[in-house]
Design an enzyme around this catalytic site. Structure first.
Site, PDB file in Angstrom:
ATOM      1  N   ALA A  60       0.852  -1.192   0.000  1.00  0.00           N
ATOM      2  CA  ALA A  60       0.000   0.000   0.000  1.00  0.00           C
ATOM      3  C   ALA A  60       0.879   1.231   0.000  1.00  0.00           C
ATOM      4  O   ALA A  60       2.049   1.176   0.393  1.00  0.00           O
ATOM      5  CB  ALA A  60      -0.904   0.027   1.234  1.00  0.00           C
ATOM      6  N   TYR A 125      -5.337   9.823   1.222  1.00  0.00           N
ATOM      7  CA  TYR A 125      -5.030   8.423   1.556  1.00  0.00           C
ATOM      8  C   TYR A 125      -6.325   7.634   1.791  1.00  0.00           C
ATOM      9  O   TYR A 125      -6.519   6.562   1.224  1.00  0.00           O
ATOM     10  CB  TYR A 125      -4.135   8.387   2.805  1.00  0.00           C
ATOM     11  CG  TYR A 125      -3.978   7.018   3.430  1.00  0.00           C
ATOM     12  CD1 TYR A 125      -3.173   6.040   2.850  1.00  0.00           C
ATOM     13  CD2 TYR A 125      -4.636   6.703   4.628  1.00  0.00           C
ATOM     14  CE1 TYR A 125      -3.033   4.779   3.436  1.00  0.00           C
ATOM     15  CE2 TYR A 125      -4.502   5.454   5.221  1.00  0.00           C
ATOM     16  CZ  TYR A 125      -3.697   4.499   4.620  1.00  0.00           C
ATOM     17  OH  TYR A 125      -3.573   3.253   5.202  1.00  0.00           O
TER      18      TYR A 125
HETATM   19  N1  LIG Z   1       0.357   1.812   9.152  1.00  0.00           N
HETATM   20  C1  LIG Z   1      -0.838   2.027   9.690  1.00  0.00           C
HETATM   21  O1  LIG Z   1      -0.970   2.672  10.751  1.00  0.00           O
HETATM   22  C2  LIG Z   1      -2.074   1.469   9.040  1.00  0.00           C
HETATM   23  C3  LIG Z   1      -3.328   1.744   9.620  1.00  0.00           C
HETATM   24  C4  LIG Z   1      -4.467   1.182   9.034  1.00  0.00           C
HETATM   25  C5  LIG Z   1      -4.352   0.402   7.908  1.00  0.00           C
HETATM   26  N2  LIG Z   1      -3.125   0.175   7.354  1.00  0.00           N
HETATM   27  C6  LIG Z   1      -3.057  -0.647   6.154  1.00  0.00           C
HETATM   28  O2  LIG Z   1      -2.354  -1.830   6.490  1.00  0.00           O
HETATM   29  C7  LIG Z   1      -1.665  -2.315   5.336  1.00  0.00           C
HETATM   30  C8  LIG Z   1      -0.222  -2.598   5.684  1.00  0.00           C
HETATM   31  O3  LIG Z   1       0.360  -1.384   6.129  1.00  0.00           O
HETATM   32  P1  LIG Z   1       1.831  -1.332   6.721  1.00  0.00           P
HETATM   33  O4  LIG Z   1       1.773  -0.523   7.951  1.00  0.00           O
HETATM   34  O5  LIG Z   1       2.431  -2.699   6.736  1.00  0.00           O
HETATM   35  O6  LIG Z   1       2.515  -0.454   5.578  1.00  0.00           O
HETATM   36  P2  LIG Z   1       4.041  -0.307   5.182  1.00  0.00           P
HETATM   37  O7  LIG Z   1       4.921  -0.732   6.302  1.00  0.00           O
HETATM   38  O8  LIG Z   1       4.171   1.070   4.619  1.00  0.00           O
HETATM   39  O9  LIG Z   1       4.197  -1.392   4.031  1.00  0.00           O
HETATM   40  C9  LIG Z   1       3.625  -1.204   2.784  1.00  0.00           C
HETATM   41  C10 LIG Z   1       4.520  -1.902   1.796  1.00  0.00           C
HETATM   42  O10 LIG Z   1       3.947  -1.728   0.517  1.00  0.00           O
HETATM   43  C11 LIG Z   1       4.999  -1.569  -0.391  1.00  0.00           C
HETATM   44  N3  LIG Z   1       4.577  -0.912  -1.609  1.00  0.00           N
HETATM   45  C12 LIG Z   1       4.345   0.387  -1.833  1.00  0.00           C
HETATM   46  N4  LIG Z   1       4.044   0.595  -3.126  1.00  0.00           N
HETATM   47  C13 LIG Z   1       4.077  -0.629  -3.718  1.00  0.00           C
HETATM   48  C14 LIG Z   1       3.861  -1.077  -5.032  1.00  0.00           C
HETATM   49  N5  LIG Z   1       3.547  -0.242  -6.021  1.00  0.00           N
HETATM   50  N6  LIG Z   1       3.983  -2.403  -5.297  1.00  0.00           N
HETATM   51  C15 LIG Z   1       4.305  -3.272  -4.325  1.00  0.00           C
HETATM   52  N7  LIG Z   1       4.549  -2.903  -3.063  1.00  0.00           N
HETATM   53  C16 LIG Z   1       4.424  -1.587  -2.762  1.00  0.00           C
HETATM   54  C17 LIG Z   1       6.020  -0.735   0.347  1.00  0.00           C
HETATM   55  O11 LIG Z   1       7.274  -0.924  -0.247  1.00  0.00           O
HETATM   56  P3  LIG Z   1       8.313   0.330  -0.361  1.00  0.00           P
HETATM   57  O12 LIG Z   1       8.607   0.730   1.044  1.00  0.00           O
HETATM   58  O13 LIG Z   1       9.454  -0.264  -1.090  1.00  0.00           O
HETATM   59  O14 LIG Z   1       7.555   1.387  -1.128  1.00  0.00           O
HETATM   60  C18 LIG Z   1       5.937  -1.317   1.742  1.00  0.00           C
HETATM   61  O15 LIG Z   1       6.896  -2.327   1.948  1.00  0.00           O
HETATM   62  C19 LIG Z   1      -1.868  -1.269   4.243  1.00  0.00           C
HETATM   63  O16 LIG Z   1      -2.915  -1.664   3.415  1.00  0.00           O
HETATM   64  C20 LIG Z   1      -2.287  -0.039   5.009  1.00  0.00           C
HETATM   65  O17 LIG Z   1      -3.070   0.822   4.222  1.00  0.00           O
HETATM   66  C21 LIG Z   1      -1.988   0.676   7.902  1.00  0.00           C
END
Ligand SMILES: NC(=O)c1ccc[n+]([C@@H]2O[C@H](COP(=O)([O-])OP(=O)(O)OC[C@H]3O[C@@H](n4cnc5c(N)ncnc54)[C@H](OP(=O)(O)O)[C@@H]3O)[C@@H](O)[C@H]2O)c1
Length: 292
Positions: A60, A125
């Site tokens: 994401a 977002y």
């Molecule tokens: N973080 C929060 O507080 C939160 C809250 C609610 C929901 N969520 C949701 O939970 C899910 C997981 O979030 P997370 O916290 O694990 O996020 P994260 O740590 O930012 O991980 C997201 C991953 O997606 C990769 N990514 C970005 N663009 C991409 C692309 N075009 N193709 C393939 N991979 C790509 C990123 O890689 P790069 O770093 O290399 O770009 C990153 O490794 C997401 O759907 C997010 O929206 C997160």
């Protein structure tokens, strides 16, 4: 062996999904450098090459503030990327598990949001994540959308890591105390997704659709910070307790508006899986131990 393709495998949740894969499941975890979900050919080629029985999308665009000035990239990943995955999963007749967010809501509620509550995202977002939910639901019936909130894990950057760094540098700091939500460990999200995968493997079907999942109980960012410092001190990650002063959202302006109320009602997933959501304070201990 059930083969599972995990996108965004180097993010907070993706890392835990790879780490916590249960017996009987083979994981193909691809980071953004190996599979860019905005590229339809790459998505189709990965599904053709690995022939997974299930896809879990942990990729994401998660930079909430940057999204305000980079909407094109937010939508490319959070909507178009999900569309390519949904099309590929639909063509292969395999389920797609996807993760979404509390930011699809406007934060004006005072009771926990059920899955059926009206959506009204307040920033780019949230709008892009809602668009991803909608394109998935429209494209492919065999989907799970797991909405979660305030994610923290051992990998990547998050509030816990920021607080630990500030706690080492400062004697006092200010943290917002008028936004309510539920911190959620990346590991607990991965565990729920794997439980759903196991249920699907055993039953050949699932009650598809949207599910909320967070840890409990609800609190504010201020509550979260205080607990991080308390546990961080006990684990010798910081040498003293900083003073944590309460401020309001208005005192801490950000490019993207934050929901004042992010609390998700998790009854639906609790009923499906037959267990209660974990307490974030216990999950925090595990994440902090990984920082030692
Ligand atoms: N973080 C929060 O507080 C939160 C809250 C609610 C929901 N969520 C949701 O939970 C899910 C997981 O979030 P997370 O916290 O694990 O996020 P994260 O740590 O930012 O991980 C997201 C991953 O997606 C990769 N990514 C970005 N663009 C991409 C692309 N075009 N193709 C393939 N991979 C790509 C990123 O890689 P790069 O770093 O290399 O770009 C990153 O490794 C997401 O759907 C997010 O929206 C997160």
């Amino acid at each position: 062996m059930v083969k599972v393709l995990i996108t965004g495998a180097k993010g907070q949740v993706g890392t835990e999904l790879v780490k916590l894969a249960p017996a009987g499941f083979t994981v193909i975890g691809l980071g953004s450098d190996q599979l860019n979900i905005t590229n339809q050919q790459q998505v189709a080629a990965a599904v053709a090459e690995y022939r997974p029985s299930l896809i879990i999308n942990a990729a994401a665009y998660t930079a909430v503030d940057k999204a305000e000035s980079n909407a094109a990239q937010a939508f490319a990943v959070n909507e178009q990327g999900v569309a390519w995955l949904a099309e590929a999963a639909q063509a292969a007749d395999i389920p797609l598990f996807h993760i979404s967010t509390d930011y699809v809501f406007d934060g004006n509620a005072t009771i926990a949001y059920q899955e059926t509550a009206a959506v009204n995202p307040q920033g780019v977002y949230g709008v892009s994540k809602l668009a991803g939910e909608q394109v998935l639901a429209k494209t492919h019936s065999k989907h799970i959308i797991l909405r979660t909130s305030w994610v923290f894990g051992a990998e990547g950057s998050n509030f816990v890591k920021t607080m630990l760094r500030l706690g080492k540098e400062r004697d006092e700091l200010t943290v917002v105390a008028d936004q309510y939500g539920c911190p959620t460990s990346a590991a607990s999200i991965a565990q729920v997704l794997w439980q759903l995968a196991k249920n699907y493997q055993q039953q050949g079907d699932l009650p598809w659709g949207i599910y909320n999942f967070s840890n409990s109980p609800r609190g504010t960012w201020h509550d979260f910070a205080v607990e991080i410092f308390k546990q961080g001190l006990a684990l010798n990650l910081i040498s003293k307790l900083p003073e944590v002063k309460s401020i309001t959202t208005a005192d801490y302006p950000t490019p993207a508006k934050r929901p004042a109320w992010s609390v998700l009602d998790c009854t639906k997933i609790e009923t499906l899986l037959g267990y209660g959501v974990p307490c974030w304070k216990s999950e925090l201990v595990q994440v902090l131990k990984d920082q030692q």
